[in-house]
Design a protein around this motif. Structure first.
Motif, short mmCIF file in Angstrom:
data_model
loop_
_atom_site.label_atom_id
_atom_site.label_comp_id
_atom_site.label_asym_id
_atom_site.label_seq_id
_atom_site.Cartn_x
_atom_site.Cartn_y
_atom_site.Cartn_z
N PHE B 24 22.89 -19.39 -3.47
CA PHE B 24 23.68 -19.83 -4.63
C PHE B 24 24.16 -21.25 -4.44
N LYS B 25 24.43 -21.92 -5.55
CA LYS B 25 25.19 -23.16 -5.45
C LYS B 25 26.14 -23.29 -6.64
N LEU B 26 27.28 -23.94 -6.38
CA LEU B 26 28.26 -24.18 -7.42
C LEU B 26 27.96 -25.56 -7.99
N ALA B 27 27.81 -25.64 -9.32
CA ALA B 27 27.49 -26.92 -9.95
C ALA B 27 28.43 -27.15 -11.12
N ASP B 28 28.64 -28.40 -11.44
CA ASP B 28 29.45 -28.74 -12.61
C ASP B 28 28.53 -29.10 -13.77
N ALA B 29 28.75 -28.48 -14.91
CA ALA B 29 27.94 -28.79 -16.09
C ALA B 29 28.89 -29.15 -17.23
#
Lengths: 337, 337
Positions: B24-29
Motif C-alpha cells: 500500500f501507499k498513502l498518496a495525496d490527490a
C-alpha cells in the motif's frame, strides 16, 4: 426345491486397492429355512449391481460395511418361497438385500413387496433405486429451471441414462451434457438417451471441453463421480448453481483420495453454489408421485429404459468389476434364475 | 472544506503471498468534485475492514478485482458533502464503496441511505454486512433447529461474534461451539458472546477437540475459514448437517491452495450434507425482518455488539493486515473523522 444347495458369493478380503476376482469366492451352503415367526425365505431372481456395492466394502456408509468372510451384500428382486409371516405368501415378488446368493431368510420387515409389473426388471431400473435416484437427484436436489444447462457424469450408467431423459421430459428447453468414458458411449448417449452433447473424459480435458461445449456455464451438475470431474465442473458452474452429490465412483475403487477438489469452499462462496448429498430414500413423501411420473414417461416413450442384464450368479463378481470399469450401458443386473 | 487534499490509500501491487504494508501507499490527490447530474460527493467517516478486502485483490469475486495502482476498495459510512442528485442532501449519512480515501464522488445509485441511528457504527456492525451475514448465514442457510449443535469458525470476528448470539436468541436449546486462534480469544468468546465451548485451532487438533467437546456431532457449521478446519468439521458433521459457506479467510492471504478438503464429495453423499455459499445481499426480501429482529435483540440485551475501532485513515492497511492475522475482536473498522 430346485437346487440342493444355496450358492453364495462371499467377500474373501476387504480390497485395499482395485477390486478383482480374487476378492470373491463362490461357496455352497445349506439352504436356510425360516424358523422364527415373521421369517420369510426368498429365492433371488435379479441382483442389482451398483457402484455403491464397492463403497460398502470400505466401511460403514448409510449401511454397515460388508466384512471379509460375509456373503457379499446386494439388493435383489426375489420370490417368496416359504413364509412364516401373514404379510407374505409363496410366489410374492419382493425387493430385499438378499446378498449374492440363491436363497436368503429375512425378517418380513426387511422385505419390500413389489407390484406385479412387466418386465419385472423395470422394478430394479426405472422404478427402482436408479430411477428414483435420477428423479429425486435431478428434480428435488438439482431443481433445474427452464432453459438451464445440466451436466451429468457417468452419463451412460444406470442413473445417468435416466437423468437426461427425465430432464428432457420434465423441464422445458434444457441443454443436457453427458460425461462418459469412451467415444462409443458418448455416441450412444446422444443417439439413445437424449444428451445434446458428450465429453469423453478419458481423452478430453473436461474443463476445456465444458468451456467449448457450454460457454454459457453449468446450472445443475448431477455428480456421480467426484474427483477431478467434480473439480472441473465447479470451475464452470454458474452463479447459484446446484450440484446434486449422488456418488463418488471415481473414489470407491482404490485408496481413499488424499485431498478433495480445489475451489472448495472458495468457489462455493463466490458463486453461491449449493452442493447437496442425497440418497433416494430421503424423499419418502414424494415417492408415489415420482413413480407415477416415471410410469407416465415410460408409457409415452419419453423414457427409453436401458437394462444391461448378465446371466448367472457365478458371473456377479465380474459384472461388478466391469461396472466399476464403466462397461455397463444403463442399469446392470444379474439374472440368477 | 476541512482538508485541502484527498488522502488516498492505493494498492501498489497485487500481493502474491501474505499481505504486508509494502503493498500500500498513502498518496495525496485532489478532492473530487461532482460534475455530472446525479453525482454525489461524500466524505468518508468509518471504513469497514473485512477479510473479503483481501479476496478482492486476488481476482474477480462477486465484485471486480482491485488492481494495482487503484485506490483500495472498501465500504464505508460516509456523509454527503455536495450533491447533484435530488435524492441526497448535504449531511445525509450513506453507505457506499468510497474506497480508502477521504472523499469520493459516486453516482447516487451507488449510495445506500442510512437511517439516523446511534451509535452510527452499529450500521456497519450489527445492522450492516456483518450482522446480516451472520443472520442470513445462520438462520436461512444453516437452518438450525431446537437442540442442535452449531459450530462457528473465526468465532471472535465481526460475523462470528454475532452468530453465536443470534443462535442463542433465535433457536431454543442450541449448543454453540466457537473456533478461534488464541486462548485469550477462546476465553473472551465464552465470557462475552455466549459460546458454550471454544477450540484454539492453533494449539488443539480441531477434529479431536470436536470429538471430545461435541461427541453428539455437529448439525450446523458456519464456515468462515475453509481449509483444514472445514475438513475437520466435515468429518464431524451429523446426517443431514448443513454448512453455511461464508468465506475462506484461511485461503485469502497467500498462494491459492493446491487442493480442497478431503471427504468431498464422499462425506457429502454418505451424510447427505448440504454446503451452500451465500452473501448477505442474496436475501433482499428478508432484509427488513432481519434488521427488525436484530434491533429487538440489541434492545433486549440478547446481542452484545462488539466493535473494534481503529483511529486514522493512515492506519487502515495495518488494521487490515492485523484483521487477517486475527487481531480483531468483533467488527473492525477505521474511524476517518
Amino acid at each position: 426345491m430346485a437346487d440342493a444347495v444355496n450358492r453364495q458369493i462371499q467377500l474373501v478380503e476387504t480390497p485395499k486397492g482395485k477390486l478383482g476376482p480374487e476378492h470373491f469366492k463362490l461357496a455352497d451352503a445349506t439352504i436356510p429355512v425360516p424358523s422364527k415367526d415373521g421369517d420369510v425365505q426368498v429365492r433371488t431372481r435379479y441382483i442389482s449391481l451398483d457402484a455403491a456395492n464397492r463403497a460398502w466394502m470400505q466401511g460403514a456408509t448409510y449401511r454397515d460395511a460388508v466384512e471379509a468372510g460375509q456373503v457379499m451384500a446386494g439388493g435383489a428382486i426375489a420370490e417368496v418361497t416359504a413364509s412364516n409371516d401373514a404379510g407374505f405368501k409363496v410366489g410374492d415378488r419382493v425387493f430385499a438385500d438378499t446378498g449374492w446368493q440363491d436363497y436368503a431368510v429375512l425378517p418380513a420387515k426387511a422385505l419390500q413387496k413389489l407390484p406385479a409389473l412387466e418386465p419385472e426388471t423395470h422394478l430394479m431400473s426405472v422404478y427402482g433405486v436408479a430411477g428414483l435416484t435420477a428423479y429425486f437427484g435431478l428434480l428435488n436436489v438439482g431443481q433445474p429451471k427452464a432453459g438451464e444447462t445440466i451436466l451429468i457424469s457417468a452419463a451412460a450408467g444406470s442413473v445417468g441414462s435416466l437423468v437426461s431423459q427425465i430432464a428432457k421430459a420434465a423441464v422445458p428447453d434444457v441443454t443436457v451434457i453427458g460425461i462418459a468414458g469412451s467415444d462409443e458411449k458418448c455416441q450412444w448417449i446422444q443417439d439413445e438417451l437424449g444428451y445434446d452433447a458428450a465429453i469423453n473424459y478419458k481423452t478430453q480435458p473436461v474443463y476445456k471441453a465444458l468451456k467449448e461445449i457450454a460457454p454459457q456455464g453449468i446450472d445443475v451438475y448431477f455428480d456421480n463421480v467426484g474427483g477431478d470431474i467434480l473439480e472441473a465442473a465447479l470451475f464452470r458452474m454458474n452463479l447459484f448453481g446446484r450440484i446434486a452429490c449422488c456418488g463418488a465412483v471415481s473414489q470407491y475403487d482404490g485408496a481413499p483420495p488424499s485431498s478433495g477438489p480445489r475451489g472448495i469452499p472458495g468457489l462455493i462462496v463466490t458463486k453461491r453454489l449449493t452442493l447437496r448429498g442425497f440418497i433416494m430414500s430421503d424423499f419418502p413423501d414424494e415417492r408415489e408421485k415420482a413413480l407415477s411420473d416415471l410410469q407416465g414417461w415410460v408409457a409415452s416413450g419419453k423414457i427409453n429404459v436401458k437394462e444391461d442384464i448378465i446371466e448367472g450368479l457365478e458371473n456377479t463378481p465380474a459384472a461388478l468389476i466391469g461396472l466399476l470399469a464403466g462397461d455397463n450401458r444403463g442399469k446392470r443386473m444379474v439374472k440368477v434364475i
